[in-house]
Enzyme design. Structure first.
Site, mmCIF file in Angstrom:
data_model
loop_
_atom_site.group_PDB
_atom_site.id
_atom_site.type_symbol
_atom_site.label_atom_id
_atom_site.label_comp_id
_atom_site.label_asym_id
_atom_site.label_seq_id
_atom_site.Cartn_x
_atom_site.Cartn_y
_atom_site.Cartn_z
ATOM 1 N N TRP A 1 2.582 1.419 37.867
ATOM 2 C CA TRP A 1 2.858 2.677 36.718
ATOM 3 C C TRP A 1 3.464 3.981 38.309
ATOM 4 C CZ3 TRP A 1 1.066 8.335 36.144
ATOM 5 C CH2 TRP A 1 1.548 8.457 35.295
ATOM 6 N N ASN B 1 -3.748 -0.482 43.305
ATOM 7 C CA ASN B 1 -3.639 0.825 42.421
ATOM 8 C C ASN B 1 -4.144 2.262 43.104
ATOM 9 O OD1 ASN B 1 -4.389 2.506 39.722
ATOM 10 N ND2 ASN B 1 -6.075 0.706 38.999
ATOM 11 N N GLU C 1 -6.566 17.301 18.621
ATOM 12 C CA GLU C 1 -6.807 15.739 18.672
ATOM 13 C C GLU C 1 -5.784 15.675 17.497
ATOM 14 O OE1 GLU C 1 -7.384 13.994 20.416
ATOM 15 O OE2 GLU C 1 -7.278 11.992 19.560
ATOM 16 N N LYS D 1 -1.980 13.418 19.262
ATOM 17 C CA LYS D 1 -2.125 11.922 18.295
ATOM 18 C C LYS D 1 -0.420 11.857 18.598
ATOM 19 C CE LYS D 1 -4.512 9.862 19.545
ATOM 20 N NZ LYS D 1 -5.581 10.387 19.733
ATOM 21 N N GLU E 1 1.549 12.255 21.422
ATOM 22 C CA GLU E 1 1.793 10.876 21.948
ATOM 23 C C GLU E 1 2.571 10.175 21.927
ATOM 24 O OE1 GLU E 1 -2.470 10.497 23.874
ATOM 25 O OE2 GLU E 1 -2.724 10.791 21.571
ATOM 26 N N LYS F 1 -2.974 4.362 29.730
ATOM 27 C CA LYS F 1 -4.620 4.601 29.045
ATOM 28 C C LYS F 1 -5.155 4.616 29.966
ATOM 29 C CE LYS F 1 -7.159 3.562 25.546
ATOM 30 N NZ LYS F 1 -7.620 4.214 24.811
HETATM 31 C C1 G6P Z 1 -5.417 9.014 29.203
HETATM 32 C C2 G6P Z 1 -5.515 8.492 27.826
HETATM 33 C C3 G6P Z 1 -6.146 9.370 26.419
HETATM 34 C C4 G6P Z 1 -7.292 9.295 26.887
HETATM 35 C C5 G6P Z 1 -7.737 10.209 28.433
HETATM 36 C C6 G6P Z 1 -9.026 10.315 28.618
HETATM 37 O O1 G6P Z 1 -4.255 10.364 28.664
HETATM 38 O O2 G6P Z 1 -4.182 7.981 27.355
HETATM 39 O O3 G6P Z 1 -6.223 8.426 25.409
HETATM 40 O O4 G6P Z 1 -7.590 10.279 25.971
HETATM 41 O O5 G6P Z 1 -6.587 9.562 29.394
HETATM 42 O O6 G6P Z 1 -9.204 8.947 29.682
HETATM 43 P P1 G6P Z 1 -11.086 8.296 29.090
HETATM 44 O O7 G6P Z 1 -10.672 7.210 29.761
HETATM 45 O O8 G6P Z 1 -11.909 9.220 30.228
HETATM 46 O O9 G6P Z 1 -11.612 8.757 27.597
#
Ligand code: G6P
Length: 609
Positions: free
Chosen positions: A74, A99, A482, A486, A489, A604
């Site tokens: 990424w 990573n 939220e 969604k 995203e 994610k």
């Molecule tokens: C990323 C993911 C989100 C998530 C956020 C926090 O942005 O795409 O879906 O809410 O990270 O991640 P966590 O694992 O700390 O809840």
């Protein structure tokens, strides 16, 4: 975000590695690669784009090997391209995957270039492989070489390295980025998370910060940051396998939305028998720590941050406990005042989000009465580094857009409100009544999810739109946030959420027939006020889409589309009203043909800052 898989075996590991990468796809990536060692030496295959493309290239080139490392990248330093994809090589025998971010790569690169090293990529990672190459000239031992190199690195990293001169060995290290070790029979593995390895093993070791691991056919030796050999507990995981499959569903996100009743049920199980069992769910030390709590500081990112916002309304209204909520990336770089008696709470699906983890690590434990992690991944860094832990039991969440992780976090937070409230004099009777509401929750979520078809119908109205406004009042405002998150995203439609009372202070200027307005309208004390706000939208020609309690008597009419939800007790309403908003964005995204489970540019598990 970047994913690592590595294996040492006596058979060809290319399938193990490619399958592992596929299982890490959910983390988000833009290119992928693999390096394999066989009797002829080291081979590398890389491709920009999906793992399926890499898989085909591996087949076409007949790449195989008994030891290998693989990676999904990424992009952070250097654009997504084949030349920037990992593994990176130094010479023809040494390959490395990474990573994280090497913060001091610039100075290291200059140093290496002055010694004649040539760089083939724009990445920060490539300095590390050349450093290992240089160290190998001195020690001729891959483990010792990597050990000396990490002393030069600043930043966050999980690294995996192989060398054709030591063909049955893989050396890996983690500091600030996740890495687990998988134990097989006469073969062993590493990966960014255990999901990648579930097809080959269910026995895992979660490495500690700074741990370096020497993986061979015979076994795995682990050394801590000071170089002392250490024993880490072996965890056997059960039952997580099927959860990670898509089954009959078209997308993981869809599956995860419909799994919510079961996920919430699991999260509640054995924990809500009585007011006392609610506290016990937070661990043995919970009661002693909760007794000292006067205020709560919540820190999280993304969807988890929205869960924290909901909790603030609950904590202050139901338990009378002041609460602050902040996104981790802001909190960690801000001077803040810590009131006496503050409980520090992190919320995270993965338990590896770099900013949330850094915020936790920056806390001076003497300032807080305790640190609680509400997290979905057992063994994650956040869980291991917090005094109190509440594990949500959502099961593996693969879709990048968080769904069941969010609703189980809300469930956990409502339990926290009761556990803290009890220490502040919240009556057992009140707690019992909330517990009764929680017991109905899985069923109510199921009823909300059964609106799938009408929501799919409704979603057609959004497909051609460029913007959408989400409105809510009170505790439903973070639910609206939220919902907007969604939609943006996964459908790439610009969406904003506002507390409905703020409408006339700005966003009303945007409202016209091209700006759909979505509002959540449970039957609560703010309903009448919300209805007035909605009139303001209608008066400007805005199309309204309302998710309303069937007893709220919100009428359909020209430009007003109403979807009735079951009557929901007020306290748990935010959890139930989340579901139709998830379904709405899901269907809009499907109709727009976007990559629902792996939306562009997103990851994610955001393990770098
Ligand atoms: C990323 C993911 C989100 C998530 C956020 C926090 O942005 O795409 O879906 O809410 O990270 O991640 P966590 O694992 O700390 O809840």
């Amino acid at each position: 975000m970047c994913g690592i898989v590595g294996a040492v075996a006596q058979r060809n590991v290319s399938n193990i590695l490619i399958t592992g990468l596929k299982r890490l796809e959910y983390r988000g990536y833009d290119s992928a690669g693999v390096a394999l060692i066989n009797d002829q030496g080291l081979q590398r295959v890389r491709r920009q784009g999906k793992v399926a493309g890499l898989e085909q290239a591996v087949r076409e080139t007949d790449a195989s090997g008994f030891t290998g490392i693989a990676h999904t990248r990424w992009a952070t330093h250097g654009r997504p391209s084949e030349k920037n994809a990992h593994p990176h090589l130094s010479g023809e025998e040494l390959a490395l995957v990474h990573n994280g971010i090497i913060e001091n790569f610039q100075e290291l690169r200059e140093e290496l270039e002055s010694e004649g090293y040539q760089f083939a990529s724009d990445t920060d990672t490539e300095v590390v492989v050349h450093l290992v190459h240089r160290a190998m000239a001195e020690t001729a031992d891959l483990f010792r070489a990597l050990q000396s190199v990490v002393k030069r690195l600043r930043g966050a990293y999980a690294l995996g390295v192989i060398h054709a001169r030591e063909p049955h060995r893989l050396v890996a290290v983690r500091s600030g980025s996740p890495l687990v070790v998988g134990l097989g029979i006469d073969e062993n593995y590493v990966a960014s998370d255990q999901l990648a390895l579930l097809p080959v093993t269910n026995r895992f070791v979660f490495l500690g910060e700074g741990d370096m691991v020497d993986v061979t056919l015979e076994g795995v030796r682990i050394f801590d940051a000071d170089g002392n050999e250490v024993n880490r507990e072996v965890h056997e995981l059960d039952g997580a396998h099927e959860d990670a499959e898509k089954g009959e569903y078209r997308h993981y996100m869809q599956k995860e939305i419909f799994e919510q009743p079961a996920a919430i049920q699991r999260t509640l199980e054995d924990r809500i028998d009585s007011p006392q069992s609610v506290s016990d769910a937070f661990g043995e030390r919970a009661t002693a720590i909760f007794d000292q709590v006067r205020t709560v500081q919540i820190v999280a990112c993304g969807t988890s941050y929205h869960a924290g916002m909901v909790a603030r309304y609950w904590l202050e209204a139901l338990a009378g406990i002041p609460c602050q909520v902040e996104v981790a990336s802001e909190f960690r770089y801000r001077q803040h005042v810590v009131p006496e008696g503050t409980l520090f709470v992190t919320i995270s699906q993965s338990g590896e989000t770099a900013d949330t983890l850094a915020a936790l690590r920056d806390t001076d434990s003497s300032n807080y009465v305790g640190r609680l992690a509400i997290c979905n991944v057992d063994g994650s860094s956040l869980v291991r580094e917090s005094e109190l832990v509440f594990l949500t039991k959502a099961g593996p969440e693969i879709g990048v857009a968080s769904t069941k992780a969010f609703t189980t976090q809300l469930t956990a937070l409502l339990m926290l409100v009761m556990a803290l409230g009890r220490r502040k004099g919240m009556e057992d009777e009140k707690i019992e009544s909330i517990l009764n509401e929680l017991r109905q929750l899985p069923n109510l979520i199921e009823q909300a999810a059964s609106l799938d078809k009408p929501i799919e119908q409704l979603s057609r109205a959004f497909v051609e739109k460029h913007h959408t406004l989400f409105l809510g009042r009170g505790v439903q405002f973070p639910v609206a946030m939220e919902g907007a998150l969604k939609l943006k995203e996964i459908s790439y439609i610009h969406a904003e959420a506002y507390p409905a009372g703020e409408l006339k202070h700005g966003p009303l200027a945007l409202v016209d027939k091209d700006m759909p307005v979505v509002a959540v309208a449970p039957n609560d004390e703010l309903l009448e006020k919300l209805k007035s706000n909605l009139q303001e939208v209608r008066a400007r020609g805005g199309e309204l889409y309302l998710f309303a309690d069937k007893n709220a008597h919100v009428k359909e009419g020209e430009g007003i589309h109403v979807l009735n939800l079951p009557a929901v007790p007020e306290i748990i309403a935010p959890i139930v009203y989340t579901v139709p908003l998830q379904l709405l964005s899901y269907h809009v995204a499907v109709l727009r043909g976007t990559d629902v489970d792996q939306p562009r540019n997103l990851a994610k598990s955001v393990t770098v800052e």
